[in-house]
Design an enzyme around this catalytic site. Structure first.
Site, PDB file in Angstrom:
ATOM      1  N   LYS A 118       0.819  -1.227   0.124  1.00  0.00           N
ATOM      2  CA  LYS A 118      -0.013   0.119  -0.124  1.00  0.00           C
ATOM      3  C   LYS A 118       0.760   1.167   0.055  1.00  0.00           C
ATOM      4  O   LYS A 118       0.607   2.154  -0.777  1.00  0.00           O
ATOM      5  CB  LYS A 118      -1.028   0.029   1.133  1.00  0.00           C
ATOM      6  CG  LYS A 118      -2.165  -0.936   1.050  1.00  0.00           C
ATOM      7  CD  LYS A 118      -2.984  -1.139   2.039  1.00  0.00           C
ATOM      8  CE  LYS A 118      -4.110  -2.091   1.943  1.00  0.00           C
ATOM      9  NZ  LYS A 118      -4.983  -2.391   3.258  1.00  0.00           N
ATOM     10  N   LYS A 197      -4.543  -8.690 -11.298  1.00  0.00           N
ATOM     11  CA  LYS A 197      -5.600  -9.242 -10.380  1.00  0.00           C
ATOM     12  C   LYS A 197      -6.624  -7.884 -10.320  1.00  0.00           C
ATOM     13  O   LYS A 197      -6.263  -6.899 -10.541  1.00  0.00           O
ATOM     14  CB  LYS A 197      -4.869  -9.198  -8.928  1.00  0.00           C
ATOM     15  CG  LYS A 197      -5.942  -9.246  -7.973  1.00  0.00           C
ATOM     16  CD  LYS A 197      -5.229  -8.823  -6.435  1.00  0.00           C
ATOM     17  CE  LYS A 197      -6.437  -8.835  -5.391  1.00  0.00           C
ATOM     18  NZ  LYS A 197      -6.466  -7.862  -4.352  1.00  0.00           N
ATOM     19  N   LYS A 200      -9.675  -2.219  -7.183  1.00  0.00           N
ATOM     20  CA  LYS A 200     -10.174  -1.076  -7.700  1.00  0.00           C
ATOM     21  C   LYS A 200      -8.923  -0.299  -7.586  1.00  0.00           C
ATOM     22  O   LYS A 200      -8.875   0.904  -8.351  1.00  0.00           O
ATOM     23  CB  LYS A 200     -11.035  -0.603  -6.505  1.00  0.00           C
ATOM     24  CG  LYS A 200     -10.473  -0.427  -5.075  1.00  0.00           C
ATOM     25  CD  LYS A 200     -11.716  -0.042  -4.050  1.00  0.00           C
ATOM     26  CE  LYS A 200     -11.314  -0.121  -2.823  1.00  0.00           C
ATOM     27  NZ  LYS A 200     -11.101  -1.277  -2.421  1.00  0.00           N
TER      28      LYS A 200
HETATM   29  P1  ADP Z   1      -9.435  -4.318  -3.888  1.00  0.00           P
HETATM   30  O1  ADP Z   1      -8.316  -5.018  -4.397  1.00  0.00           O
HETATM   31  O2  ADP Z   1     -10.417  -3.856  -5.157  1.00  0.00           O
HETATM   32  O3  ADP Z   1      -9.319  -3.026  -3.096  1.00  0.00           O
HETATM   33  P2  ADP Z   1     -10.409  -5.187  -1.585  1.00  0.00           P
HETATM   34  O4  ADP Z   1      -9.059  -5.276  -0.953  1.00  0.00           O
HETATM   35  O5  ADP Z   1     -11.309  -4.240  -0.931  1.00  0.00           O
HETATM   36  O6  ADP Z   1     -10.173  -5.047  -3.015  1.00  0.00           O
HETATM   37  O7  ADP Z   1     -11.051  -6.647  -1.235  1.00  0.00           O
HETATM   38  C1  ADP Z   1     -12.161  -7.093  -0.505  1.00  0.00           C
HETATM   39  C2  ADP Z   1     -12.345  -8.367  -0.578  1.00  0.00           C
HETATM   40  O8  ADP Z   1     -12.401  -9.162  -1.859  1.00  0.00           O
HETATM   41  C3  ADP Z   1     -11.379  -9.306   0.147  1.00  0.00           C
HETATM   42  O9  ADP Z   1     -11.672 -10.399   0.685  1.00  0.00           O
HETATM   43  C4  ADP Z   1     -10.267  -9.775  -1.119  1.00  0.00           C
HETATM   44  O10 ADP Z   1      -9.608 -10.902  -0.921  1.00  0.00           O
HETATM   45  C5  ADP Z   1     -11.447  -9.907  -2.248  1.00  0.00           C
HETATM   46  N1  ADP Z   1     -10.778  -9.553  -3.448  1.00  0.00           N
HETATM   47  C6  ADP Z   1     -10.662  -8.346  -4.024  1.00  0.00           C
HETATM   48  N2  ADP Z   1     -10.059  -8.439  -5.109  1.00  0.00           N
HETATM   49  C7  ADP Z   1     -10.164  -9.721  -5.592  1.00  0.00           C
HETATM   50  C8  ADP Z   1      -9.751 -10.531  -6.685  1.00  0.00           C
HETATM   51  N3  ADP Z   1      -9.291 -10.218  -7.738  1.00  0.00           N
HETATM   52  N4  ADP Z   1      -9.622 -12.036  -6.519  1.00  0.00           N
HETATM   53  C9  ADP Z   1     -10.437 -12.605  -5.640  1.00  0.00           C
HETATM   54  N5  ADP Z   1     -10.705 -11.803  -4.311  1.00  0.00           N
HETATM   55  C10 ADP Z   1     -10.782 -10.652  -4.382  1.00  0.00           C
END
Ligand code: ADP
Ligand code: TRP
Length: 326
Positions: A118, A197, A200
């Site tokens: 991050k 991956k 957002k």
């Molecule tokens: P982002 O990566 O978009 O910021 P978050 O970190 O807020 O997403 O993730 C929220 C939840 O969704 C977590 O449990 C995370 O493991 C899951 N998650 C996010 N992106 C993915 C992905 N590309 N594949 C599988 N799970 C995901």
């Protein structure tokens, strides 16, 4: 006499920090939903305190909190079967976090990959961001959760949680159940429209509840290789296929894979994915609109969730306060 098995308590949290996307759905929401009704107790909370580490605007956080609740309810979280609440409505989370932080070795947090990632992406290196895993440990340990379904990116946070629990139990006496992560390997990482991956922060998402135009734009924009229109395609290397398969049964995946190998054009493959997406999510989109009109009902669901969560959180905290001498 055989000891009775301990109750299955499933818990998960999601940050209200942006539009929900397909990665969140298959990586977090769906695996959680699959437990609803099967676990003895399921807890789903909105990690609004965690979101403060990255979202620092009162107006935006308020909006994101409202949105995510509607998203959750639309996806099928059922207040009759699960406890749904805002993290910040149960102050025991922050109280426990402080106590846990006093037994958390600095080295444990220094090794956390997510903090480094991050910061390297430009997020401010605050104390809150650094101690984020301790708050996450408190979220889990407060409810004696034994199963935490998460994406692979959260695995280290679960290991940290277990380490902190062991450290506390050894220092003060047993207060906490050790949670197990549940990582669904088949959907562990949902690829984004650019093949990385889906996240957002990479701007490569397919939003669940975005406008139809936004969804179409995202799907039609998925990267493809330069294989000729009618030439055979390798489904394993196609991002379109990797996303499409998430919606399909094993049998459906195999027949779609055969079509790719038989030369299905990418344009057509994307149109099919769009149709599948809309068919799958239409009922959810309608349900979201219904809840959006019922603000008082939604507030009531959250108040009731926080009340139920607090009863369990307090049980743990009474024991913790007693053990540490407060
Ligand atoms: P982002 O990566 O978009 O910021 P978050 O970190 O807020 O997403 O993730 C929220 C939840 O969704 C977590 O449990 C995370 O493991 C899951 N998650 C996010 N992106 C993915 C992905 N590309 N594949 C599988 N799970 C995901
Ligand atoms: N850190 C998780 C994420 O970014 C969100 C979260 C906070 C969480 N507390 C939790 C997930 C407890 C599971 C259990 O996705």
């Amino acid at each position: 006499m055989k000891a009775s098995p301990s109750p299955l308590r499933v818990l998960s949290g999601i940050q209200p920090s942006g539009q929900l996307h397909l990665g969140n759905y298959f990586g977090s929401i769906k695996p959680n939903l699959d437990f609803q009704g099967k676990a003895d107790q399921s807890f789903f909370f909105i990690a609004d305190l965690h979101a403060l580490t990255t979202l620092q605007s009162g107006e935006l956080l308020r909006q994101a909190r409202r949105d995510i609740v509607l998203d959750y309810l639309a996806c099928g979280f059922d207040p009759q079967k699960s406890i749904i609440y805002f993290q910040s409505d149960v102050p025991e989370h922050t109280e426990l976090m402080w106590i846990l932080s006093t037994v958390t070795p600095m080295g444990l947090l220094e090794r956390a990959v997510s903090y480094k990632e991050k910061v390297s992406k430009g997020i401010a290196a605050t104390a809150g961001l650094f101690t984020y895993p301790v708050l996450m440990a408190a979220d889990i340990l407060l409810y004696q959760a034994n199963l935490v379904p998460v994406g692979r990116d959260q695995k280290q946070h679960l290991e940290i949680t277990r380490d902190i629990a062991v450290k506390f139990n050894n220092t003060f006496g047993k207060a906490f159940t050790l949670p197990e992560p549940l990582i669904r390997e088949d959907v562990a990482v949902v690829p984004g429209t650019d093949g990385q991956k889906m996240s957002k922060s990479y701007g490569n998402t397919i939003p669940l509840f975005g406008s139809e135009a936004a969804i179409k734009k995202a799907i039609m924009g998925i990267v493809t290789d330069s294989v000729g229109v009618d030439a055979p395609k390798n489904p394993e290397k196609s991002v379109v296929f990797q996303i499409h398969r998430l919606f399909l049964t094993q049998h459906q995946q195999e027949s779609l894979a055969e079509e790719y190998e038989g030369g299905l054009a990418y344009g057509e493959a994307k149109k099919r994915l769009l149709a599948t997406f809309l068919e799958h999510f239409s009922p959810l989109r309608e349900r979201r609109e219904e809840y959006a009109k019922k603000t008082a009902l939604v507030d009531e669901i959250l108040a009731e969730g926080a009340r139920k969560a607090k009863v369990i959180a307090e049980e743990t905290m009474e024991n913790v306060r007693e053990l540490v001498g407060l």
